[in-house]
Design a protein around this motif. Structure first.
Motif, PDB file in Angstrom:
ATOM      1  N   UNK A   1       0.849  -1.191   0.000  1.00 35.50           N
ATOM      2  CA  UNK A   1       0.000   0.000   0.000  1.00 35.50           C
ATOM      3  C   UNK A   1       0.882   1.237   0.000  1.00 35.50           C
ATOM      4  N   UNK A   2       0.370   2.308  -0.584  1.00 40.98           N
ATOM      5  CA  UNK A   2       1.107   3.568  -0.688  1.00 40.98           C
ATOM      6  C   UNK A   2       0.155   4.713  -0.393  1.00 40.98           C
ATOM      7  N   UNK A   3       0.574   5.588   0.518  1.00 41.95           N
ATOM      8  CA  UNK A   3      -0.195   6.810   0.776  1.00 41.95           C
ATOM      9  C   UNK A   3       0.586   7.995   0.226  1.00 41.95           C
ATOM     10  N   UNK A   4      -0.106   8.895  -0.487  1.00 41.21           N
ATOM     11  CA  UNK A   4       0.507  10.131  -0.979  1.00 41.21           C
ATOM     12  C   UNK A   4      -0.350  11.315  -0.551  1.00 41.21           C
ATOM     13  N   UNK A   5       0.322  12.445  -0.380  1.00 44.09           N
ATOM     14  CA  UNK A   5      -0.352  13.680   0.028  1.00 44.09           C
ATOM     15  C   UNK A   5      -0.466  14.623  -1.152  1.00 44.09           C
ATOM     16  N   UNK A   6      -1.517  15.451  -1.121  1.00 44.01           N
ATOM     17  CA  UNK A   6      -1.708  16.438  -2.185  1.00 44.01           C
ATOM     18  C   UNK A   6      -1.478  17.866  -1.726  1.00 44.01           C
ATOM     19  N   UNK A   7      -1.121  18.065  -0.454  1.00 44.00           N
ATOM     20  CA  UNK A   7      -0.968  19.452  -0.001  1.00 44.00           C
ATOM     21  C   UNK A   7       0.457  19.828   0.381  1.00 44.00           C
TER      22      UNK A   7
ATOM     23  N   UNK B   1       0.950  21.528  -2.807  1.00 44.77           N
ATOM     24  CA  UNK B   1       0.304  22.792  -2.481  1.00 44.77           C
ATOM     25  C   UNK B   1      -1.197  22.813  -2.569  1.00 44.77           C
ATOM     26  N   UNK B   2      -1.854  21.641  -2.573  1.00 42.56           N
ATOM     27  CA  UNK B   2      -3.311  21.624  -2.536  1.00 42.56           C
ATOM     28  C   UNK B   2      -3.827  22.025  -1.165  1.00 42.56           C
TER      29      UNK B   2
ATOM     30  N   UNK C   1     -15.648  17.131  -2.742  1.00 38.83           N
ATOM     31  CA  UNK C   1     -15.390  17.997  -3.895  1.00 38.83           C
ATOM     32  C   UNK C   1     -14.367  19.110  -3.651  1.00 38.83           C
ATOM     33  N   UNK C   2     -14.512  19.957  -2.617  1.00 36.39           N
ATOM     34  CA  UNK C   2     -13.554  21.064  -2.507  1.00 36.39           C
ATOM     35  C   UNK C   2     -12.114  20.579  -2.398  1.00 36.39           C
ATOM     36  N   UNK C   3     -11.897  19.554  -1.578  1.00 32.15           N
ATOM     37  CA  UNK C   3     -10.536  19.060  -1.361  1.00 32.15           C
ATOM     38  C   UNK C   3     -10.029  18.284  -2.573  1.00 32.15           C
ATOM     39  N   UNK C   4     -10.904  17.460  -3.155  1.00 35.97           N
ATOM     40  CA  UNK C   4     -10.483  16.648  -4.293  1.00 35.97           C
ATOM     41  C   UNK C   4     -10.212  17.515  -5.528  1.00 35.97           C
ATOM     42  N   UNK C   5     -11.007  18.555  -5.748  1.00 32.31           N
ATOM     43  CA  UNK C   5     -10.746  19.460  -6.879  1.00 32.31           C
ATOM     44  C   UNK C   5      -9.411  20.170  -6.677  1.00 32.31           C
ATOM     45  N   UNK C   6      -9.153  20.612  -5.435  1.00 39.40           N
ATOM     46  CA  UNK C   6      -7.873  21.249  -5.146  1.00 39.40           C
ATOM     47  C   UNK C   6      -6.718  20.285  -5.385  1.00 39.40           C
ATOM     48  N   UNK C   7      -6.888  19.028  -4.969  1.00 40.77           N
ATOM     49  CA  UNK C   7      -5.846  18.023  -5.180  1.00 40.77           C
ATOM     50  C   UNK C   7      -5.617  17.770  -6.657  1.00 40.77           C
TER      51      UNK C   7
ATOM     52  N   UNK D   1      -3.736  20.662  -8.074  1.00 40.41           N
ATOM     53  CA  UNK D   1      -2.349  20.651  -7.598  1.00 40.41           C
ATOM     54  C   UNK D   1      -1.532  19.609  -8.348  1.00 40.41           C
ATOM     55  N   UNK D   2      -2.114  18.441  -8.552  1.00 37.80           N
ATOM     56  CA  UNK D   2      -1.399  17.381  -9.255  1.00 37.80           C
ATOM     57  C   UNK D   2      -1.088  17.795 -10.687  1.00 37.80           C
ATOM     58  N   UNK D   3      -2.037  18.447 -11.343  1.00 32.50           N
ATOM     59  CA  UNK D   3      -1.810  18.913 -12.713  1.00 32.50           C
ATOM     60  C   UNK D   3      -0.819  20.076 -12.760  1.00 32.50           C
ATOM     61  N   UNK D   4      -0.915  20.957 -11.761  1.00 37.53           N
ATOM     62  CA  UNK D   4      -0.107  22.172 -11.818  1.00 37.53           C
ATOM     63  C   UNK D   4       1.319  22.004 -11.396  1.00 37.53           C
ATOM     64  N   UNK D   5       1.593  21.076 -10.465  1.00 38.80           N
ATOM     65  CA  UNK D   5       2.941  20.985  -9.912  1.00 38.80           C
ATOM     66  C   UNK D   5       3.603  19.621 -10.079  1.00 38.80           C
ATOM     67  N   UNK D   6       2.794  18.568 -10.231  1.00 36.36           N
ATOM     68  CA  UNK D   6       3.433  17.257 -10.260  1.00 36.36           C
ATOM     69  C   UNK D   6       3.855  16.872 -11.667  1.00 36.36           C
ATOM     70  N   UNK D   7       4.941  17.484 -12.129  1.00 36.03           N
ATOM     71  CA  UNK D   7       5.669  16.943 -13.242  1.00 36.03           C
ATOM     72  C   UNK D   7       7.104  16.854 -12.754  1.00 36.03           C
TER      73      UNK D   7
END
Length: 516
Positions: A288-294, A298-299, A330-336, A339-345
């Motif tokens: 199992x793997x846990x990852x954070x979006x904030x 920055x989410x 929704x609010x948290x998942x949309x932010x995540x 964030x994933x699209x904007x910063x995770x490359x």
């Protein structure tokens, strides 16, 4: 024609990027790869500080407001601004309706399920579930690792005697979750490894026999939790061969192997440099793997727990039991998602890691000059005899060099005098070298410094003096955490070096009449 329309769109986008102050080369790369939308997103994610505003701020002789060099995302934004950005992100990603208990309402798009599937694919797992927090995700894993299912319906449950898990002494579960594993679940922990270095397979093996002997009929340990990277060690990673060996140990002992990947995104460039591994390969040995979006992304908040389809289905049961299956995510998942699209490359995090290495070198250069001046002052005060004062007597980093865009900086001095020098140098330069000290340094074998005098002729006295001297040295050294992100990463390296030069001058020359 379509070609002319595309060319016209590119011209308009280039003009917009010139207005925002973004590099055109970066823009063209994004346009060619079809990622132009995320360029504009990244320019506003870090608050009301677009690249153009940042450039203006750092062009000034002294910024109008102090810039915190150790904080990656800058100061908090007004709530209304955050909500406006959230609404724009929902439209940009085609989120039509808020989910209801994780499901798309009638006639709505399954955007949350699609997001979870996308995260699972990136991590090389069958499925993933979005959760409000990483702390909840970790507790869910502890429940599942007990491997108890009751009745014909195979309902997940906890055994009467809870099986313990292995974790490093600096694990988030032990330090920052209010002992939830013990107080809430009654699951004991077996702390293993040296708190001053990353976890190894040998650390777990050293504890296995004792753990099995002490359990009686309880069934032995259930899991090994590995933090990638170790936040409390400045972002140091367990070497890849050790992770592979941990998998072997877990297979031999029927143990669950879980990754606390709160800062996995930040560590991926380092693991790619070391072994050419991508995210799915890094996650492959783990059940199992846990990852954070904030954190690095920055989410607003939020996490994902990934694993097999069966694991995630069971995790949803425990999520409901923990009260984490909110009416809408929704609010948290949309932010995540944004964030994933904007910063995770990976180039973004790789660039941040490279900047972290550049910044630490800039600090070292400033410290070397400060050490030279301190040696000259000491020689003048001592009648001309040369005193050996090195950069390492003033500042240290762990790990050195940094492995990702996170590093711990250790400074020689008391907390009060360090804070005083930080504030005084910030008034002069406009840059605050750190936001907050975390406490006394945890490093072993700290330099005694030029004003140490612990010599004695007696061997027993020497041992006693050495022990007390080490304790005193720990109190003489403090440390803070340095994260590099889109806001402080925009500060020119020369400005960073100048700010630190001013800090060392305030600390070692201006305070105490220049005697330090």
């Amino acid at each position: 024609s379509k070609k002319m329309t595309r060319e016209r769109a590119i011209v308009v986008l280039i003009l917009a990027v010139f207005a925002l102050g973004l590099p055109v080369n970066s823009l063209l790369l994004k346009v060619v790869s079809g990622q132009a939308g995320s360029v504009v997103c990244q320019s506003t994610r870090a608050g009301a500080t677009t690249p153009r505003l940042l450039a203006k701020r750092h062009a000034a002789a002294v910024p109008s407001e102090p810039v915190d060099l150790s904080s990656s995302f800058g100061p908090a934004k007004p709530a209304a601004e955050t909500l406006r950005e959230l609404a724009a992100a929902a439209e940009r990603h085609g989120v039509d309706f808020a989910d209801v208990y994780g499901e798309a309402p009638e006639g709505g798009k399954p955007w949350l399920a699609d997001f979870e599937a996308r995260v699972a694919a990136q991590l090389g797992k069958e499925a993933a579930v979005f959760m409000p927090s990483g702390t909840m995700a970790q507790q869910v894993v502890l429940c599942m690792a007990q491997k108890i299912k009751l009745g014909s319906e195979r309902t997940p449950a906890l055994p009467v005697i809870r099986r313990p898990f292995f974790a490093h002494p600096t694990s988030h579960l032990l330090l920052w979750e209010e002992e939830a594993h013990a107080r809430l679940l009654g699951v004991p922990v077996i702390s293993c490894g040296d708190p001053k270095r990353a976890l190894s397979a040998g650390d777990v093996e050293d504890q296995l026999d004792a753990a099995m002997d002490g359990m009686g009929s309880g069934g032995g340990p259930c899991a090994v939790f590995v933090e990638v990277p170790h936040r409390e060690l400045g972002g140091a990673c367990t070497p890849w061969p050790e992770i592979e060996r941990l998998r072997e140990v877990c297979d031999q002992q029927n143990l669950w192997l879980h990754m606390d990947g709160a800062r996995l995104w930040e560590a991926l460039p380092h693991l790619a440099r070391q072994g050419g591994l991508d995210a799915s390969q890094v996650c492959a040995p783990f059940d199992s793997v846990y990852v954070s979006f904030y954190k690095g992304l920055g989410g607003m908040t939020g996490a994902a727990l990934a694993g097999s389809g069966e694991l995630v289905a069971e995790a949803r049961v425990w999520l409901r039991r923990f009260g984490g299956n909110l009416y809408t995510q929704a609010p948290y998942a949309v932010s995540a998602l944004a964030a994933l699209d904007g910063e995770h490359d990976q180039p973004s995090f790789a660039a941040r890691a490279a900047l972290t290495r550049e910044f630490t070198q800039a600090v070292k250069r400033a410290a070397e000059r400060a050490a030279e001046r301190a040696a000259e002052r000491a020689a003048a005060a001592g009648g001309g005899a040369r005193v050996a004062i090195k950069r390492e007597d003033l500042v240290l980093f762990s790990p050195d060099p940094p492995e990702c865009c996170l590093v711990h900086c250790h400074l020689r001095g008391g907390a009060e005098e360090l804070d005083k020098a930080r504030d005084e140098s910030a008034r002069k330069t406009g840059y605050r070298v750190y936001r907050k000290l975390r406490g006394e340094s945890y490093l072993a074998n700290l330099p005694a410094g030029p004003d140490s005098s612990s010599r004695t002729s007696s061997s027993s006295s020497s041992r006693s003096s050495s022990s007390s001297s080490k304790e005193k040295r720990k109190k003489d050294w403090q440390y803070f955490e340095w994260n590099v992100g889109p806001v402080n990463g925009a500060v020119p390296v020369g400005r960073v070096e100048g700010a630190w030069a001013a800090f060392f001058k305030c600390l070692h020359e201006d305070q105490n009449g220049g005697s330090r």
